[in-house]
Design a protein around this motif. Structure first.
Motif, PDB file in Angstrom:
ATOM      1  N   LYS A   1      37.794  45.369  42.479  1.00  0.00           N
ATOM      2  CA  LYS A   1      36.975  46.499  42.017  1.00  0.00           C
ATOM      3  C   LYS A   1      37.810  47.628  41.413  1.00  0.00           C
ATOM      4  CE  LYS A   1      33.063  45.627  45.117  1.00  0.00           C
ATOM      5  NZ  LYS A   1      33.473  44.246  45.446  1.00  0.00           N
TER       6      LYS A   1
ATOM      7  N   THR B   1      42.011  52.856  35.014  1.00  0.00           N
ATOM      8  CA  THR B   1      43.422  52.511  34.848  1.00  0.00           C
ATOM      9  C   THR B   1      44.233  53.785  34.641  1.00  0.00           C
ATOM     10  OG1 THR B   1      43.057  52.139  32.474  1.00  0.00           O
ATOM     11  CG2 THR B   1      42.971  50.209  33.915  1.00  0.00           C
TER      12      THR B   1
ATOM     13  N   GLN C   1      38.314  50.378  39.047  1.00  0.00           N
ATOM     14  CA  GLN C   1      37.338  51.221  38.350  1.00  0.00           C
ATOM     15  C   GLN C   1      37.949  51.995  37.187  1.00  0.00           C
ATOM     16  OE1 GLN C   1      34.063  51.181  39.232  1.00  0.00           O
ATOM     17  NE2 GLN C   1      34.595  49.657  40.790  1.00  0.00           N
TER      18      GLN C   1
ATOM     19  N   GLU D   1      43.049  36.452  31.346  1.00  0.00           N
ATOM     20  CA  GLU D   1      41.721  36.304  31.950  1.00  0.00           C
ATOM     21  C   GLU D   1      41.820  36.274  33.475  1.00  0.00           C
ATOM     22  OE1 GLU D   1      37.780  36.254  32.302  1.00  0.00           O
ATOM     23  OE2 GLU D   1      38.871  36.500  30.413  1.00  0.00           O
TER      24      GLU D   1
ATOM     25  N   VAL E   1      39.817  48.500  29.813  1.00  0.00           N
ATOM     26  CA  VAL E   1      38.681  49.379  30.118  1.00  0.00           C
ATOM     27  C   VAL E   1      38.106  50.002  28.850  1.00  0.00           C
ATOM     28  CG1 VAL E   1      39.413  49.902  32.474  1.00  0.00           C
ATOM     29  CG2 VAL E   1      40.247  51.319  30.598  1.00  0.00           C
TER      30      VAL E   1
ATOM     31  N   PHE F   1      44.344  44.935  32.230  1.00  0.00           N
ATOM     32  CA  PHE F   1      42.950  45.119  32.639  1.00  0.00           C
ATOM     33  C   PHE F   1      42.278  46.077  31.645  1.00  0.00           C
ATOM     34  CE2 PHE F   1      39.381  46.743  35.083  1.00  0.00           C
ATOM     35  CZ  PHE F   1      38.873  45.568  35.640  1.00  0.00           C
TER      36      PHE F   1
ATOM     37  N   LYS G   1      42.286  39.787  34.670  1.00  0.00           N
ATOM     38  CA  LYS G   1      41.015  40.523  34.632  1.00  0.00           C
ATOM     39  C   LYS G   1      40.150  40.175  35.836  1.00  0.00           C
ATOM     40  CE  LYS G   1      39.443  39.502  30.516  1.00  0.00           C
ATOM     41  NZ  LYS G   1      38.447  39.492  29.403  1.00  0.00           N
ATOM     42  N   GLN G   2      40.084  38.896  36.150  1.00  0.00           N
ATOM     43  CA  GLN G   2      39.271  38.459  37.290  1.00  0.00           C
ATOM     44  C   GLN G   2      39.805  39.023  38.601  1.00  0.00           C
ATOM     45  OE1 GLN G   2      39.155  34.181  37.058  1.00  0.00           O
ATOM     46  NE2 GLN G   2      37.927  34.165  35.186  1.00  0.00           N
ATOM     47  N   TRP G   3      41.121  39.099  38.715  1.00  0.00           N
ATOM     48  CA  TRP G   3      41.748  39.705  39.892  1.00  0.00           C
ATOM     49  C   TRP G   3      41.328  41.171  40.008  1.00  0.00           C
ATOM     50  CZ3 TRP G   3      47.784  40.464  40.482  1.00  0.00           C
ATOM     51  CH2 TRP G   3      48.058  40.889  41.786  1.00  0.00           C
ATOM     52  N   GLY G   4      41.428  41.904  38.896  1.00  0.00           N
ATOM     53  CA  GLY G   4      41.043  43.311  38.895  1.00  0.00           C
ATOM     54  C   GLY G   4      39.576  43.515  39.231  1.00  0.00           C
ATOM     55  N   GLU G   5      38.725  42.643  38.719  1.00  0.00           N
ATOM     56  CA  GLU G   5      37.292  42.725  39.027  1.00  0.00           C
ATOM     57  C   GLU G   5      37.035  42.446  40.502  1.00  0.00           C
ATOM     58  OE1 GLU G   5      35.755  39.924  36.263  1.00  0.00           O
ATOM     59  OE2 GLU G   5      35.900  41.282  34.534  1.00  0.00           O
ATOM     60  N   ARG G   6      37.793  41.497  41.074  1.00  0.00           N
ATOM     61  CA  ARG G   6      37.606  41.145  42.477  1.00  0.00           C
ATOM     62  C   ARG G   6      37.936  42.313  43.401  1.00  0.00           C
ATOM     63  NH1 ARG G   6      41.373  37.065  43.393  1.00  0.00           N
ATOM     64  NH2 ARG G   6      42.703  38.353  44.720  1.00  0.00           N
TER      65      ARG G   6
END
Length: 218
Positions: A179, A183, A181, A169, A95, A93, A172-177
């Protein structure tokens, strides 16, 4: 007689209703109320808990010094404490801006080939100890690939297939879902989130221990 039976029916109905509410809350949260430590239950995420084991997903950036520190000083202590009762996986993920995704793709390809943990350690060392934070060109990649015991040709073919980039990818989408903030951030059993100031090793151990202890009481 009828009045007594009606009263008994009301009491039984109330008991069933309360039991249903309690069970509903437990299932929705995916965690027992007696988990100790500091964490957040993600109500929109399903629990993936398997009795006797805790699945630990670490959302991390290879360029993040805090992630490197957790890999060196935090995760080994947790794994020593719980052994195979904790199943740990890193989820890439990013940042840090303006950094190439190559390390994340390399990690995902190594995971596909069964050497994810070995590649993870080599990449953290290369970036933070060897101070190679620029382009991981093909010649340098070959050295690292061979160090973890993989065939360079097969590895590069896998990289070119696009599968590692797709897996990165999806992470990343999992982490965005959920939230993420900062690492590193941990997700235990799919819906127990530990982040920020709560990422102290003793707190993480307390949370995991209480999950496993709750399993023993069931």
């Amino acid at each position: 007689m009828a009045k007594s039976a009606f009263g008994t029916w009301r009491i039984m109905s109330l008991a069933v209703l309360l039991a249903g509410l309690f069970i509903g809350n437990t299932v929705a949260h995916g965690a027992t109320p007696d988990i100790r430590g500091k964490f957040e239950i993600l109500k929109d995420e399903k629990s993936t808990h398997v009795p006797g084991k805790v699945k630990l997903a670490e959302f991390a950036d290879f360029y993040c010094p805090h992630c490197h520190h957790f890999e060196e000083a935090g995760l080994p202590v947790i794994q020593k404490e719980f052994g195979n009762k904790v199943e740990a996986t890193m989820v890439g993920f990013p940042v840090f801006r303006n950094k190439l995704p190559t390390p994340f793709d390399m990690y995902e390809q190594a995971k596909i080939m069964g050497k994810g943990n070995e590649m993870k350690m080599v990449l953290f060392r290369t970036i933070h100890q060897d101070k190679i934070t620029g382009v991981l060109d093909r010649s340098l990649r070959e050295v690292l690939i061979k160090e973890v015991g993989l065939d360079a040709k097969a590895f590069e073919e896998g990289m070119a297939s696009g599968k590692p980039a797709k897996a990165f990818e999806e992470g990343k989408q999992w982490g965005e879902r959920i939230k993420v903030q900062s690492t590193p951030t941990l997700l235990l059993d799919g819906n127990i989130k530990i982040e920020g100031d709560n990422m102290k090793t003793d707190n993480i151990i307390a949370v995991i221990k209480s999950i496993l202890d709750a399993d023993k009481r069931k």
